[in-house]
Write an enzyme that holds these catalytic residues in place. Structure first.
Site, PDB file in Angstrom:
ATOM      1  N   TYR A 140       1.004  -1.101   0.071  1.00 55.58           N
ATOM      2  CA  TYR A 140      -0.055  -0.045   0.151  1.00 55.58           C
ATOM      3  C   TYR A 140       0.895   1.184   0.063  1.00 55.58           C
ATOM      4  O   TYR A 140       0.205   2.197   0.457  1.00 55.58           O
ATOM      5  CB  TYR A 140      -0.811   0.038   1.235  1.00 55.58           C
ATOM      6  CG  TYR A 140      -2.181  -0.719   1.045  1.00 55.58           C
ATOM      7  CD1 TYR A 140      -2.055  -2.315   0.963  1.00 55.58           C
ATOM      8  CD2 TYR A 140      -3.336  -0.565   1.257  1.00 55.58           C
ATOM      9  CE1 TYR A 140      -2.990  -3.089   1.094  1.00 55.58           C
ATOM     10  CE2 TYR A 140      -4.588  -1.150   1.369  1.00 55.58           C
ATOM     11  CZ  TYR A 140      -4.282  -2.562   1.194  1.00 55.58           C
ATOM     12  OH  TYR A 140      -5.636  -3.363   1.109  1.00 55.58           O
ATOM     13  N   ASP A 224      -0.101 -18.382   1.972  1.00 58.99           N
ATOM     14  CA  ASP A 224      -1.099 -19.309   1.341  1.00 58.99           C
ATOM     15  C   ASP A 224      -1.339 -20.584   2.377  1.00 58.99           C
ATOM     16  O   ASP A 224      -2.358 -20.742   2.565  1.00 58.99           O
ATOM     17  CB  ASP A 224      -0.689 -19.893   0.035  1.00 58.99           C
ATOM     18  CG  ASP A 224       0.945 -20.333   0.102  1.00 58.99           C
ATOM     19  OD1 ASP A 224       1.717 -20.297   0.952  1.00 58.99           O
ATOM     20  OD2 ASP A 224       1.292 -20.860  -0.854  1.00 58.99           O
TER      21      ASP A 224
HETATM   22  C1  IPM Z   1      -9.614  -2.954   5.129  1.00 57.69           C
HETATM   23  C2  IPM Z   1     -10.147  -2.663   3.968  1.00 57.69           C
HETATM   24  C3  IPM Z   1      -9.615  -1.408   3.172  1.00 57.69           C
HETATM   25  C4  IPM Z   1      -7.984  -2.099   2.820  1.00 57.69           C
HETATM   26  C5  IPM Z   1     -10.568  -1.131   1.860  1.00 57.69           C
HETATM   27  C6  IPM Z   1     -11.880  -0.508   2.104  1.00 57.69           C
HETATM   28  C7  IPM Z   1      -9.511  -0.419   0.951  1.00 57.69           C
HETATM   29  O1  IPM Z   1     -10.482  -3.730   3.275  1.00 57.69           O
HETATM   30  O2  IPM Z   1      -9.530  -1.965   6.108  1.00 57.69           O
HETATM   31  O3  IPM Z   1      -9.044  -4.070   5.596  1.00 57.69           O
HETATM   32  O4  IPM Z   1      -8.012  -2.687   1.924  1.00 57.69           O
HETATM   33  O5  IPM Z   1      -7.298  -1.566   3.467  1.00 57.69           O
END
Ligand code: IPM
Ligand code: MG
Length: 360
Positions: A140, A224
């Site tokens: 991310y 996995d």
């Molecule tokens: C979470 C959710 C978010 C993420 C989404 C809404 C983008 O799935 O908080 O787990 O992937 O972080």
């Protein structure tokens, strides 16, 4: 006696986020009133997809800075059917988590009283986990891009970033959390057979940090194989640490195995408390049920327990958790996601009554 005061920023966001945050604040107020030792002062922020469609931004330019002065943030959900999901995610939730360096995402999973796991013969004693999700980098990190748009040679990249500093701090947090729990057991999840750089660094740093925590028993799993272990041998797990994406996926599986995603809570923590931490239910904005008054508020209430705990209000946190468990134990108080007919109001009123009750 001086009363401790906690300033809370409430960001209900979109969809059922508005309904569950309203319920969560009622429960928070009632917890403070019952305790008597602290008070909460709440400020509301109307940030979310409506604002984005109106003004072109989910939050004002100085929005995140305004949050810095609060003690904690209660967040609902963000997401709208007519705004792409990656826009809402980066526009609000990640804008807050990443800017405020809430690098430890903590997701406890238990089978609460009255809730049935879809796993055969698995009860409360067999599933009691906390997933620690690295919340600031990894998959991310937001690095990458697209070029040659629309052409046959179009290329798109998402680069996962794993830094020694980032891994070390999440490992220290996870080992510390594991040590604070009765079983003192940690499982480190990676995919270091296939991803031979970043994930191997995770394995190496885990080993280094483990030396600081000799009381903790730990093992390693590939992600996995981890999904299999969660399903076939849930009792062998306790505290789990994984990358941003791996833990995202594993925590959905965990929530489902514990009975409903409507129950699952999250804390986005800055453990050093340099910035306010943010608490939110795991479920999203759920447009299919928005406005019907049937959203399950338990995920928000449990997140509120985590908030109270983080604020140092241990008694109030424990009392609220007892109230929640008393309510989930009664199937007449289950919302439709749990197969029941109760409304958000019914569940909220029952939790409020349990908090106020004499022997709560
Ligand atoms: C979470 C959710 C978010 C993420 C989404 C809404 C983008 O799935 O908080 O787990 O992937 O972080
Ligand atoms: Mg998720």
């Amino acid at each position: 006696m001086s009363v401790r005061k906690h300033r809370i920023a409430a960001i209900p966001g979109d969809g059922i986020g508005k309904e569950v945050v309203a319920a969560g604040l009622e429960v928070l107020e009632a917890s403070a009133a019952r305790d008597g030792g602290f008070a909460v002062e709440t400020e509301h922020f109307d940030w979310g997809s409506e604002r984005y469609k109106r003004d072109g931004a989910f939050l004002p330019e100085d929005g995140v800075d305004r949050l810095r002065t609060f003690d904690a943030i209660l967040f609902g959900a963000v997401g709208a059917p007519d705004v792409p999901d990656h826009v809402t995610l980066w526009g609000l939730r990640l804008a807050i988590c990443q800017t405020l360096d809430q690098y430890a995402n903590v997701r406890p999973t238990r089978i609460l009283p009255g809730i049935t796991s879809p796993l055969r013969n698995v009860g409360a004693a067999d599933l009691d986990w906390v997933i620690v999700r690295e919340n600031s980098e990894g998959e991310y990190a937001g690095q990458g891009g697209r070029t040659h748009r629309g052409l046959p040679e179009e290329v798109a990249t998402d680069v996962a970033i794993h830094t020694r500093a980032g891994i070390t701090r999440i490992m220290r947090f996870a080992f510390g959390l594991a040590r604070s729990r009765p079983r003192k057991l940690l499982t480190v999840v990676t995919k270091s057979n296939a991803q031979r750089h970043g994930m191997v660094l995770w394995d190496e740093v885990a080993k280094e940090v483990s030396a600081e925590f000799p009381e903790v028993t730990w093992d390693k799993m590939l992600v996995d194989a981890m999904t299999v272990r969660m399903v076939v041998n849930p009792g062998s797990l306790d505290t789990i640490v994984a990358t941003n994406l791996h833990a995202d996926i594993l925590s959905d599986l965990a929530a489902a195995l514990a009975g409903s995603i409507g129950i699952a809570p999250t804390a986005n923590l800055n453990p050093e408390r340099r910035t306010p931490s943010m608490f939110e239910p795991i479920h999203g904005s759920a447009f299919d049920i928005t406005g019907k008054g049937i959203a399950n508020p338990i995920g928000t209430f449990w997140s509120t327990v985590m908030m109270l705990d983080h604020l140092g209000e241990k008694d109030a946190a424990a009392r609220l958790m007892v109230a929640i468990e008393r309510v989930t134990a009664d199937p007449a108080l289950h919302t439709p996601d749990l197969g029941g007919k109760a409304t958000t109001r019914d569940v909220t009123d029952a939790v409020l009554a349990a908090i106020r009750g004499r022997n709560a």
